[in-house]
Design a protein around this motif. Structure first.
Motif, mmCIF file in Angstrom:
data_model
loop_
_atom_site.group_PDB
_atom_site.id
_atom_site.type_symbol
_atom_site.label_atom_id
_atom_site.label_comp_id
_atom_site.label_asym_id
_atom_site.label_seq_id
_atom_site.Cartn_x
_atom_site.Cartn_y
_atom_site.Cartn_z
ATOM 1 N N ASN A 1 0.810 -1.206 0.000
ATOM 2 C CA ASN A 1 0.000 0.000 0.000
ATOM 3 C C ASN A 1 0.846 1.259 0.000
ATOM 4 O OD1 ASN A 1 -2.349 -1.489 0.027
ATOM 5 N ND2 ASN A 1 -2.581 -1.423 2.250
ATOM 6 N N ILE A 2 1.931 1.244 0.764
ATOM 7 C CA ILE A 2 2.735 2.451 0.880
ATOM 8 C C ILE A 2 3.507 2.722 -0.401
ATOM 9 C CG2 ILE A 2 4.943 1.590 1.789
ATOM 10 C CD1 ILE A 2 4.633 3.837 3.960
ATOM 11 N N LYS A 3 3.788 1.704 -1.184
ATOM 12 C CA LYS A 3 4.492 1.909 -2.457
ATOM 13 C C LYS A 3 3.614 2.608 -3.482
ATOM 14 C CE LYS A 3 7.914 -1.791 -2.108
ATOM 15 N NZ LYS A 3 8.394 -3.092 -2.634
ATOM 16 N N VAL A 4 2.307 2.540 -3.288
ATOM 17 C CA VAL A 4 1.397 3.274 -4.166
ATOM 18 C C VAL A 4 1.708 4.767 -4.111
ATOM 19 C CG1 VAL A 4 -1.022 3.873 -4.563
ATOM 20 C CG2 VAL A 4 -0.406 1.528 -3.967
ATOM 21 N N TYR A 5 2.207 5.203 -2.965
ATOM 22 C CA TYR A 5 2.490 6.618 -2.743
ATOM 23 C C TYR A 5 3.942 6.982 -3.098
ATOM 24 C CZ TYR A 5 -1.922 7.724 -0.408
ATOM 25 O OH TYR A 5 -3.243 7.975 -0.136
ATOM 26 N N ASP B 1 5.029 13.495 -2.909
ATOM 27 C CA ASP B 1 6.087 14.316 -2.322
ATOM 28 C C ASP B 1 5.550 15.345 -1.334
ATOM 29 O OD1 ASP B 1 4.821 15.968 -4.097
ATOM 30 O OD2 ASP B 1 6.608 16.548 -5.220
ATOM 31 N N PHE B 2 4.316 15.184 -0.911
ATOM 32 C CA PHE B 2 3.707 16.121 0.030
ATOM 33 C C PHE B 2 4.348 15.989 1.409
ATOM 34 C CE2 PHE B 2 0.437 16.909 3.310
ATOM 35 C CZ PHE B 2 0.163 18.247 3.033
ATOM 36 N N ILE B 3 4.723 17.141 1.993
ATOM 37 C CA ILE B 3 5.298 17.172 3.333
ATOM 38 C C ILE B 3 4.387 18.012 4.227
ATOM 39 C CG2 ILE B 3 7.317 17.719 4.735
ATOM 40 C CD1 ILE B 3 7.896 15.642 2.608
ATOM 41 N N PRO B 4 3.671 17.396 5.181
ATOM 42 C CA PRO B 4 2.776 18.169 6.057
ATOM 43 C C PRO B 4 3.550 19.179 6.884
ATOM 44 C CG PRO B 4 2.351 15.813 6.225
ATOM 45 C CD PRO B 4 3.630 15.961 5.473
ATOM 46 N N GLY B 5 2.870 20.256 7.273
ATOM 47 C CA GLY B 5 3.487 21.265 8.113
ATOM 48 C C GLY B 5 3.948 20.703 9.448
ATOM 49 N N GLU B 6 4.965 21.333 10.016
ATOM 50 C CA GLU B 6 5.595 20.816 11.226
ATOM 51 C C GLU B 6 4.755 21.039 12.475
ATOM 52 O OE1 GLU B 6 9.694 21.752 13.756
ATOM 53 O OE2 GLU B 6 9.519 22.360 11.670
ATOM 54 N N LYS B 7 4.056 22.176 12.544
ATOM 55 C CA LYS B 7 3.283 22.532 13.733
ATOM 56 C C LYS B 7 1.814 22.673 13.369
ATOM 57 C CE LYS B 7 2.525 24.175 17.958
ATOM 58 N NZ LYS B 7 2.673 23.371 19.190
ATOM 59 N N LYS C 1 17.906 17.758 15.454
ATOM 60 C CA LYS C 1 16.606 17.222 15.846
ATOM 61 C C LYS C 1 15.560 17.583 14.811
ATOM 62 C CE LYS C 1 13.202 17.427 19.630
ATOM 63 N NZ LYS C 1 12.907 17.973 20.982
ATOM 64 N N LEU C 2 14.753 16.613 14.436
ATOM 65 C CA LEU C 2 13.640 16.834 13.522
ATOM 66 C C LEU C 2 12.383 16.230 14.139
ATOM 67 C CD1 LEU C 2 12.322 17.585 10.806
ATOM 68 C CD2 LEU C 2 13.110 15.392 9.910
ATOM 69 N N VAL C 3 11.349 17.038 14.277
ATOM 70 C CA VAL C 3 10.060 16.571 14.797
ATOM 71 C C VAL C 3 9.058 16.575 13.657
ATOM 72 C CG1 VAL C 3 8.218 16.954 16.467
ATOM 73 C CG2 VAL C 3 10.574 17.572 17.054
ATOM 74 N N THR C 4 8.390 15.456 13.444
ATOM 75 C CA THR C 4 7.387 15.390 12.386
ATOM 76 C C THR C 4 6.076 14.829 12.916
ATOM 77 O OG1 THR C 4 6.810 14.478 10.215
ATOM 78 C CG2 THR C 4 8.219 13.128 11.609
ATOM 79 N N ARG C 5 5.001 15.434 12.463
ATOM 80 C CA ARG C 5 3.655 14.931 12.733
ATOM 81 C C ARG C 5 3.020 14.422 11.445
ATOM 82 N NH1 ARG C 5 5.168 19.172 15.751
ATOM 83 N NH2 ARG C 5 4.882 18.964 18.035
ATOM 84 N N GLY C 6 3.861 14.218 10.445
ATOM 85 C CA GLY C 6 3.400 13.763 9.143
ATOM 86 C C GLY C 6 3.529 12.269 8.925
ATOM 87 N N ILE C 7 4.104 11.556 9.888
ATOM 88 C CA ILE C 7 4.104 10.085 9.829
ATOM 89 C C ILE C 7 2.884 9.624 10.606
ATOM 90 C CG2 ILE C 7 5.339 7.961 10.397
ATOM 91 C CD1 ILE C 7 7.936 9.490 10.189
ATOM 92 N N LEU C 8 1.896 9.131 9.881
ATOM 93 C CA LEU C 8 0.592 8.816 10.465
ATOM 94 C C LEU C 8 0.399 7.309 10.582
ATOM 95 C CD1 LEU C 8 -1.508 11.407 8.435
ATOM 96 C CD2 LEU C 8 -0.433 11.720 10.662
ATOM 97 N N SER D 1 -0.027 7.469 3.218
ATOM 98 C CA SER D 1 0.177 8.889 2.945
ATOM 99 C C SER D 1 1.403 9.457 3.664
ATOM 100 C CB SER D 1 -1.063 9.687 3.338
ATOM 101 O OG SER D 1 -1.404 9.470 4.694
ATOM 102 N N SER D 2 2.054 8.639 4.483
ATOM 103 C CA SER D 2 3.275 9.075 5.168
ATOM 104 C C SER D 2 4.499 8.970 4.271
ATOM 105 C CB SER D 2 3.496 8.220 6.425
ATOM 106 O OG SER D 2 2.365 8.209 7.252
ATOM 107 N N TYR D 3 4.319 8.459 3.062
ATOM 108 C CA TYR D 3 5.462 8.155 2.195
ATOM 109 C C TYR D 3 6.333 9.380 1.942
ATOM 110 C CZ TYR D 3 8.114 5.784 -1.476
ATOM 111 O OH TYR D 3 9.120 5.208 -2.206
ATOM 112 N N GLY D 4 5.721 10.531 1.663
ATOM 113 C CA GLY D 4 6.497 11.723 1.332
ATOM 114 C C GLY D 4 7.446 12.123 2.444
ATOM 115 N N VAL D 5 6.972 12.060 3.696
ATOM 116 C CA VAL D 5 7.812 12.413 4.843
ATOM 117 C C VAL D 5 8.940 11.403 5.008
ATOM 118 C CG1 VAL D 5 7.828 12.801 7.328
ATOM 119 C CG2 VAL D 5 5.861 13.516 5.971
ATOM 120 N N LEU D 6 8.614 10.120 4.940
ATOM 121 C CA LEU D 6 9.629 9.079 5.087
ATOM 122 C C LEU D 6 10.693 9.171 3.991
ATOM 123 C CD1 LEU D 6 7.176 6.177 5.946
ATOM 124 C CD2 LEU D 6 8.914 7.105 7.494
#
Length: 445
Positions: A99-103, A107-113, A335-342, A353-358
């Motif tokens: 499923n994750i390879k579909v993405y 290249d979408f990167i969600p905002g950090e905050k 240090k990198l904090v991400t809320r885009g890995i769901l 949908s976490s593919y772009g961040v990873l």
């Protein structure tokens, strides 16, 4: 046998009478409901009673299909194993990798905050949510047996979350849409991003002096966008097809559910439908304007019949501050904090949908082969502390495993740790605060 038949007829009579008289309407089996609207407790009690009656009649007169029952048990066990998060192995299932390879092109990167969030979890079923404005009407519902809540829009008009305001030059906006087309009328969905000196006044206006508009026709996938500055259309594309919006089935009544992701970087605007980038406009925003309004709505829904309504719903609105180069923080700041890995709810299964961040994090690690990292998982405070600690550990391990298996990062360069709910970055008293606390941190060693 006469006793059994008499009992059956008596129960059936009670069932029919209850269906005809409760609340002045027919009370359907809960299994047949497309969505729930927050009925009164009396209705819920009758629903349960009717279900028991139906089940009793079914068990009384139908032979048990042992083969079917055995197959069902197998399916149930497979579903449980896929969603069970009690294991500490953190292994990535083949299904999840597929499923994750579909993405892979996502290249979408969600905002950090996260600065605005609503999943309607604090709104009662059947109510209109606080913090929203409208010139129409809608109510919060659930679909079938899912716990996810949706804002069900059934009339023409616009809906505006008050928390999407003062848009910075770098932000992301994500939301889910659910649509089912049941009428034969033209039906149009749309959303706007615009600057306004009076958002309440401009809520009902379709055309203003400055705005970005995106719209699509129900089921057909035919989409259009317009960029307007000082009352003049300076950019548009009409009638292009977005396959994710196309309905299935011969009668087109099969619903579609799409995640829409919006990403602004200065004047540039990118929009995604699920994993597909559908727009990339370099000059979508006027640098002289201060954008502060997002509104979503529909047209021509008023023709829908009351008993066979077209369905347009939104959920999981996530508004976050973006950053021009968040990934460099891992190297420059350590240090990198991400809320885009769901993850799936109460699970360590990573959402596709976490593919772009990873992918972005993997690129940093490949570009800096001497850098080792510690991956730390955090949760909100829902549930008990012990379970949240285990969940956070499993999620950190799942991130490590997918970086190794999918992106070929050496396993010995990564450590994992879970903090559970112990180190919140925001308040756990609000949905937005909880969303900020559900995060993954990468620490340079």
């Amino acid at each position: 046998m006469k006793t059994i038949i008499t009992t059956f007829l008596f129960i059936l009579t009670l069932s029919l009478q209850a269906q005809e008289t409760v609340g002045g309407k027919v009370v359907k089996n809960a299994k047949d409901k497309t969505y729930q609207k927050g009925e009164q407790k009396g209705d819920e009690t009758v629903d349960k009673a009717l279900n028991k009656i139906e089940d009793g009649i079914s068990n009384l007169f139908k032979k048990k299909d042992k083969k079917a029952k055995k197959k069902k048990s197998k399916d149930d066990s497979e579903e449980m194993s896929e969603n069970d998060n009690s294991s500490s192995s953190g292994s990535i299932s083949k299904t999840n990798l597929k499923n994750i390879k579909v993405y892979s092109k996502f290249d979408f990167i969600p905002g950090e905050k996260i600065i605005g969030y609503d999943d309607f979890s604090t709104t009662n079923i059947g109510d209109f949510p606080l913090g929203w404005n409208t010139n129409s009407s809608a109510e919060v519902v659930t679909i079938d047996d899912s716990n996810q809540r949706w804002l069900f829009i059934s009339k023409d008009g616009y809906f505006q979350p008050d928390f999407v305001k003062d848009m910075p030059e770098n932000f992301t906006l994500e939301f889910d849409v659910f649509t089912r087309y049941r009428s034969n009328n033209i039906l149009e969905y749309q959303f706007y991003i615009l600057p306004s000196t009076n958002p309440k006044r401009d809520l009902s206006e379709e055309y203003l002096n400055d705005y970005f508009q995106f719209k699509w026709l129900a089921c057909e996938g035919s989409s259009s966008f317009y960029v307007v500055e000082n009352g003049e259309t300076v950019g548009k594309n009409e009638g292009f097809t977005v396959k994710d919006f196309i309905c299935g089935g011969n009668d087109k009544e099969e619903p579609t559910q799409v995640k829409i992701s919006i990403w602004r970087q200065n004047s540039r605007l990118r929009i995604y439908a699920n994993e597909n980038k559908i727009l990339d406009i370099p000059q979508a925003f006027n640098s002289k304007s201060k954008y502060n309004v997002f509104k979503i709505g529909a047209k021509y829904m008023n023709f829908s019949e009351n008993e066979n309504k077209d369905e347009f719903m939104v959920s999981n609105i996530r508004y976050a501050v973006g950053s021009p180069d968040t990934r460099s923080k891992l190297i420059t700041e350590g240090k990198l904090v991400t809320r885009g890995i769901l993850f799936d709810v109460n699970s360590d299964v990573i959402k596709p949908s976490s593919y772009g961040v990873l992918k972005d994090i993997a690129s940093v690690l490949k570009e800096n082969p001497t850098v080792n990292i510690n991956i730390i998982g955090h949760t909100d405070s829902d549930g008990d502390a012990t379970s949240n600690l285990t969940l956070s550990q499993n999620r950190a391990l799942a991130v490590k495993n997918i970086l190794t298996s999918e992106f070929k990062i050496e396993e010995n360069r990564m450590q994992t740790e879970g903090k559970g709910e112990a180190e919140p970055s925001d308040s756990n008293k609000t949905a937005m605060g909880k969303a900020n606390n559900r995060r993954v941190e990468f620490i340079k060693l």
